[in-house]
Design an enzyme around this catalytic site. Structure first.
Site, PDB file in Angstrom:
ATOM      1  N   ASN A 210      -9.446   0.885   5.337  1.00 47.97           N
ATOM      2  CA  ASN A 210      -8.955   0.889   6.555  1.00 47.97           C
ATOM      3  C   ASN A 210     -10.156   2.275   6.740  1.00 47.97           C
ATOM      4  OD1 ASN A 210      -6.718  -1.043   6.353  1.00 47.97           O
ATOM      5  ND2 ASN A 210      -5.864   0.212   5.168  1.00 47.97           N
TER       6      ASN A 210
ATOM      7  N   GLU B 119      -7.320   4.876   2.486  1.00 50.55           N
ATOM      8  CA  GLU B 119      -8.075   4.331   1.917  1.00 50.55           C
ATOM      9  C   GLU B 119      -8.863   4.393   2.873  1.00 50.55           C
ATOM     10  OE1 GLU B 119      -4.774   2.407   3.313  1.00 50.55           O
ATOM     11  OE2 GLU B 119      -3.287   3.097   1.247  1.00 50.55           O
TER      12      GLU B 119
ATOM     13  N   GLY C 269       1.454  11.714  -6.037  1.00 54.02           N
ATOM     14  CA  GLY C 269       1.306  12.790  -7.325  1.00 54.02           C
ATOM     15  C   GLY C 269       1.591  14.541  -6.901  1.00 54.02           C
TER      16      GLY C 269
ATOM     17  N   ASP D  45       0.526  -0.821   7.426  1.00 55.01           N
ATOM     18  CA  ASP D  45      -0.550  -0.837   8.797  1.00 55.01           C
ATOM     19  C   ASP D  45      -2.318  -0.256   7.650  1.00 55.01           C
ATOM     20  OD1 ASP D  45      -1.792   0.290  10.497  1.00 55.01           O
ATOM     21  OD2 ASP D  45      -0.486   2.072  10.681  1.00 55.01           O
ATOM     22  N   HIS D  46      -2.105  -1.701   8.295  1.00 54.82           N
ATOM     23  CA  HIS D  46      -3.480  -2.038   7.631  1.00 54.82           C
ATOM     24  C   HIS D  46      -5.025  -2.034   9.016  1.00 54.82           C
ATOM     25  CE1 HIS D  46      -3.799  -2.002   3.031  1.00 54.82           C
ATOM     26  NE2 HIS D  46      -3.121  -1.182   3.759  1.00 54.82           N
TER      27      HIS D  46
ATOM     28  N   ALA E 288       0.508  15.943  -3.147  1.00 54.52           N
ATOM     29  CA  ALA E 288       0.556  15.066  -2.693  1.00 54.52           C
ATOM     30  C   ALA E 288       2.506  15.317  -2.099  1.00 54.52           C
ATOM     31  CB  ALA E 288       0.559  13.349  -1.721  1.00 54.52           C
TER      32      ALA E 288
ATOM     33  N   THR F 260      -2.644   9.728   3.313  1.00 55.50           N
ATOM     34  CA  THR F 260      -4.012  10.260   3.150  1.00 55.50           C
ATOM     35  C   THR F 260      -5.224   8.781   2.987  1.00 55.50           C
ATOM     36  OG1 THR F 260      -4.329  10.392   0.943  1.00 55.50           O
ATOM     37  CG2 THR F 260      -3.743  12.406   1.939  1.00 55.50           C
TER      38      THR F 260
END
Length: 318
Positions: free
Chosen positions: A109, A106, A173, A37-38, A176, A104
């Site tokens: 986008n 980028e 990480g 989804d971008h 998250a 979360t």
């Protein structure tokens, strides 16, 4: 034993090509679909970025495989109330075979409307609140919400599936992953990291679905495959938080010289060695994943699906 799915790349292929790949994936024996989804591709060479919800509607008519976004960011570019409506409709069209993968996001986008791009800890807070809002909306009841990050007034989804849409949380990480264990219906991560899977399961995830994915480049000329990956997906070899904070494809293109073909050769499965392809996916099975998705970077899609149907999938534990 894991299920094996195919990963549709909205950054690299147009809508019609994605639907055709989904058909080929089903025929080849893949059991599920992921779809990115971008708003932008990572770089201009990838060259596409279709609106994922339109493509999912087409997929629901073209194939019977379950579909999941990998992943949607329901916090900045799209309000969680709007994402909830899109996801509920997708689940109805897929007759329940839809999962909403969230993360979360980028800056690439999400900054496009001029909103501030928050630091990581704030993005995690926003994601948790967004999940709360969407879960309430999936009930089909009227929702009023006045939270730290979002306001919803008199909102009700009238088109909802019989069961609430499962929400899987992406995490790379510890923080998250902890959030995924606490609030997710499943966990998404991109490397076969057994420690992260263990943290998720012990932190509250239990036996919930754990999914992961990888990109490969099938082709009979391994060096040509390496060059193809380097041209199209060098961004995956960039270190640190650059993937989360750079705002445009142009900025990623400026970093291409940092990635060498040797880095691709060492980190991406290229060529037609069936044992190597199978071994890479088996790493996810060994790390405790329930679903493993693979994406073909190279241009020979039909060859890839025939190769996986006859030589790779039969080697894998199901």
């Amino acid at each position: 034993m894991p299920e094996y799915g195919y990963f549709l790349s909205c950054e690299q292929y147009g809508p019609a090509e994605l639907v055709e790949q989904a058909r080929m994936a089903e025929q080849a024996g893949f059991e599920a679909l992921w779809i990115s989804d971008h708003y932008h591709p990572w770089n201009g060479a990838q060259g596409q970025s279709a609106f994922v919800w339109s493509v999912i509607g087409a997929l629901s008519e073209a194939v019977s495989l379950p579909v999941e976004t990998a992943v949607t960011c329901p916090t900045v570019r799209m309000h969680p109330a709007v994402v909830a409506q899109a996801a509920a409709t997708a689940a109805v069209m897929a007759e329940g075979g839809f999962r909403l993968g969230v993360g979360t996001g980028e800056a690439l986008n999400e900054h496009i409307l001029g909103d501030r791009w928050p630091p990581a800890h704030v993005r995690l807070e926003m994601l948790e609140e967004a999940i709360q809002v969407m879960r309430r909306l999936f009930t089909g009841k009227e929702v009023n919400h006045h939270g730290t990050h979002y306001t919803v007034e008199n909102a009700r989804l009238y088109t909802v599936p019989e069961e609430p849409v499962p929400i899987d949380v992406s995490g790379f990480g510890p923080k998250a992953t902890s959030l995924a264990a606490r609030v997710g219906d499943g966990y998404i991560t991109m490397t076969p990291d057994e420690e992260m899977v263990t943290q998720y399961r012990k932190g509250g995830g239990g036996a919930k679905l754990v999914s992961g994915g990888t990109k490969v480049c099938f082709g009979h000329d391994r060096e040509e495959c390496v060059r193809t990956v380097h041209r199209l997906w060098y961004n995956e070899q960039l270190p640190g938080e650059m993937g989360q904070v750079l705002p445009t494809p142009r900025h990623f293109e400026q970093l291409e010289p940092l990635v060498t073909e040797d880095m691709v050769r060492d980190n991406v499965v290229c060529g037609d060695d069936a044992d190597r392809h199978a071994a890479t996916l088996r790493e996810y099975a060994d790390a405790g994943f329930d679903r493993v998705y693979v994406n073909q970077i190279g241009p020979d899609r039909r060859g890839f699906f025939d190769f996986y149907r006859t030589k790779v999938l039969p080697q894998l534990p199901h």
